[in-house]
Design a protein around this motif. Structure first.
Motif, short mmCIF file in Angstrom:
data_model
loop_
_atom_site.label_atom_id
_atom_site.label_comp_id
_atom_site.label_asym_id
_atom_site.label_seq_id
_atom_site.Cartn_x
_atom_site.Cartn_y
_atom_site.Cartn_z
N VAL A 175 36.78 15.89 23.90
CA VAL A 175 36.06 16.43 25.05
C VAL A 175 36.45 15.61 26.27
O VAL A 175 36.43 14.38 26.23
CB VAL A 175 34.53 16.36 24.84
CG1 VAL A 175 33.79 16.92 26.06
CG2 VAL A 175 34.13 17.13 23.58
N TYR A 176 36.85 16.30 27.32
CA TYR A 176 37.32 15.63 28.54
C TYR A 176 36.51 16.10 29.73
O TYR A 176 36.01 17.22 29.76
CB TYR A 176 38.81 15.90 28.75
CG TYR A 176 39.65 15.20 27.70
CD1 TYR A 176 40.22 13.96 27.96
CD2 TYR A 176 39.81 15.77 26.43
CE1 TYR A 176 40.95 13.29 26.98
CE2 TYR A 176 40.53 15.11 25.45
CZ TYR A 176 41.10 13.87 25.72
OH TYR A 176 41.81 13.21 24.76
N ILE A 177 36.38 15.20 30.71
CA ILE A 177 35.63 15.55 31.91
C ILE A 177 36.51 15.27 33.13
O ILE A 177 37.17 14.23 33.21
CB ILE A 177 34.29 14.77 31.97
CG1 ILE A 177 33.45 15.23 33.17
CG2 ILE A 177 34.50 13.26 31.98
CD1 ILE A 177 31.98 14.78 33.08
N LYS A 178 36.54 16.23 34.04
CA LYS A 178 37.32 16.08 35.28
C LYS A 178 36.41 15.49 36.34
O LYS A 178 35.40 16.09 36.72
CB LYS A 178 37.83 17.46 35.73
CG LYS A 178 39.29 17.44 36.13
CD LYS A 178 39.91 18.82 36.20
CE LYS A 178 39.21 19.76 37.16
NZ LYS A 178 39.76 21.13 37.07
N ARG A 179 36.71 14.26 36.78
CA ARG A 179 35.93 13.61 37.85
C ARG A 179 36.87 13.49 39.04
O ARG A 179 37.87 12.79 38.96
CB ARG A 179 35.50 12.21 37.44
CG ARG A 179 34.69 12.14 36.16
CD ARG A 179 34.25 10.69 35.91
NE ARG A 179 33.63 10.53 34.61
CZ ARG A 179 32.31 10.68 34.38
NH1 ARG A 179 31.50 11.04 35.33
NH2 ARG A 179 31.83 10.48 33.15
N GLU A 180 36.51 14.12 40.15
CA GLU A 180 37.43 14.25 41.27
C GLU A 180 38.77 14.72 40.72
O GLU A 180 38.81 15.76 40.08
CB GLU A 180 37.51 12.92 42.06
CG GLU A 180 36.22 12.73 42.85
CD GLU A 180 35.92 11.27 43.20
OE1 GLU A 180 36.83 10.43 43.13
OE2 GLU A 180 34.77 10.99 43.55
N ASP A 181 39.86 13.96 40.83
CA ASP A 181 41.09 14.49 40.26
C ASP A 181 41.54 13.79 38.98
O ASP A 181 42.63 14.04 38.48
CB ASP A 181 42.22 14.51 41.30
CG ASP A 181 42.08 15.75 42.18
OD1 ASP A 181 41.55 16.76 41.67
OD2 ASP A 181 42.46 15.69 43.35
N LYS A 182 40.64 12.91 38.47
CA LYS A 182 41.00 12.22 37.23
C LYS A 182 40.40 12.92 36.02
O LYS A 182 39.30 13.46 36.08
CB LYS A 182 40.50 10.77 37.28
CG LYS A 182 41.42 9.86 38.10
CD LYS A 182 41.01 8.41 37.94
CE LYS A 182 39.59 8.23 38.46
NZ LYS A 182 39.20 6.81 38.56
N MET A 183 41.13 12.89 34.92
CA MET A 183 40.63 13.45 33.67
C MET A 183 40.26 12.29 32.75
O MET A 183 41.10 11.45 32.44
CB MET A 183 41.74 14.29 33.04
CG MET A 183 41.30 15.07 31.85
SD MET A 183 40.38 16.53 32.34
CE MET A 183 41.72 17.71 32.49
#
Lengths: 309, 309
Positions: B282-290
């Motif tokens: 499971v991954y989360i995109k925070r601003e442009d970072k994954m």
């Protein structure tokens, strides 16, 4: 703070409920073209598991208790589910034993294990439940005047074992056997669903179950002391075998009432102990006297009245 | 003595079972031409009922917890059952409150109360369960690459309430509301059974539920931090609203994955938070970072890591 008995608590809950099916061995709800039967029964380790039982036997017993309730409704048991309360310091061996016992019970009765949940608690609690399918239900409220009153198996061993254990005495193996490994009458229940009018399983003692049927069906039940199938070893050991047989719970035998003309259809062994009449109450014929039968369930024995074997 | 975590205990039980349907929100067994769904969920008063809840709210919550599990399978809830563990000194008012709450929940969700049992125990325990009927089940193992990941409602209030309560601080009424009276998404679950591929209810926090789907379905889930529907009051109060929204349990919102072309059929409000891809984790995109998303469920918060709001 009020001290309420278990039966009073359940009565209070029923008062509050608008839409329920409580008060028989299992609850029921229409599901497609059948009755869906549901029951749940909690085992509290500290009070319900004497130390002569292994964790595996306790696990299996929870399945038996619940399957027995489905059988007493004339249902086919389909599924078993459980929730565990587990204290932090519980050893893995105990838990694995419980798991093995649940699996053994599920295999023996052919039920699928459909739900399991675990929680931290102060003492070990196994809350089990079973689901079954029924077509014609064996309600305890459906006994009819003219029916014969019958019981499967033999009575007395579970209570005898418990009383010997409370006194710290040795328990003969044949007595211990049924206390450790009782069996639900699941095949008998299904067969009876075609022929009997009512049924109940003996979880709280024959006398209490007979009173349940008599009250729920608004009938009188008359049984014959001589006909009560007391186990042979129990008869040899205890002073008052009839009292023990009437009070012994967790037998998981079925008490049923059935029209005489249907008896020939029953393929398993059972004992006719009495009959259903118009009227009220439960009566027992001792020699030539007729006495009103007191309720002798375990809830009433806790005071210690009958600890003297 | 071995200390086992709840998930380890259940895994050990599953190892021992030959015929089971454990591992999803509810178990299932074929019944006539439908799926019969069964779930049970135990509430231990001492650990699960903060003192801002009334007995009535606790009673209702047990119904909600169980109905929510049926909803997360796409089933129609039919029946509720329970067993109570009751210490001797429990006052009648508490018990009557629990009864009223169970009745309220049963009415709200349209379920019949089919079984009730009570036992003496060391602490108050309400073990509830629900039964439902399903046609097309929403398994957590059925998410497909290409599906959108969606969630009902808003997140964060139950955990915020709990953390404020643990710190002894006042809980704003709007935050408290959902902690005291959460609702199961029973209508949404039934509707989704026609259109979604998988679903799970948020009982242990969004991050944990997303991991459950990703692992069971052998897929990767990617969510967008900005899309997570954090409750407005929570956003105003806490330092890290996203962390709270990811960790907050007992929300009873539904997380579901659904093919894009089916979105138009859904009649209720929901938020698209991400998508299902080939891969794992499971991954989360925070601003442009994954970033790989850690599991932030309550079981992991017990250490006190996030008590600092």
């Amino acid at each position: 703070m009020t001290k309420m008995r278990e039966s009073e608590i359940i009565r209070m809950f029923i008062e509050e409920f608008d839409n329920h099916a409580l008060g028989d061995d299992a609850g029921f709800v229409r599901f497609n073209d059948s009755w869906l039967l549901v029951t749940s029964d909690m085992l509290v380790w500290r009070t319900d598991v004497p130390d002569f039982m292994t964790p595996e036997e306790a696990g299996k017993k929870v399945v038996t208790m619940n399957v027995s309730d489905i059988a007493a409704m004339g249902g086919l048991p389909l599924a078993f589910f459980f929730s565990l309360g587990v204290p932090e310091n519980t050893d893995e061996k105990t838990l694995r034993g419980i798991a093995k016992g649940i699996n053994k019970g599920a295999k023996e009765y052919g039920v699928k294990i459909v739900s399991g949940d675990t929680n931290e608690a102060r003492e070990i609690i196994i809350d089990g439940g079973a689901i079954g399918r029924g077509s014609r239900l064996l309600l305890r409220s459906n006994a009819k005047p003219g029916d014969l009153v019958c019981v499967t198996g033999e009575l007395g061993r579970p209570l005898t074992a418990l009383l010997l254990w409370l006194k710290g005495e040795e328990i003969p193996p044949k007595i211990l056997e049924k206390a450790k490994n009782p069996k639900a009458r699941e095949r008998e229940g299904i067969e009876l669903s075609n022929y009997a009018n009512s049924a109940i399983d003996i979880s709280d003692g024959l006398s209490k179950e007979l009173w349940e049927i008599a009250r729920s069906s608004n009938v009188r039940i008359v049984i014959d002391e001589d006909k009560i199938p007391v186990n042979e070893e129990v008869r040899e050991i205890v002073k008052d075998p009839i009292k023990i047989a009437l009070a012994s719970g967790e037998e998981f035998e079925l008490v049923f009432t059935i029209p005489k003309e249907n008896l020939g259809n029953i393929s398993f062994d059972f004992t006719i102990i009495g009959r259903v009449e118009e009227g009220e109450g439960v009566y027992i014929k001792r020699e030539d006297k007729m006495e009103r039968l007191p309720i002798l369930g375990w809830e009433h024995l806790k005071g210690g009245d009958y600890v003297n074997l």
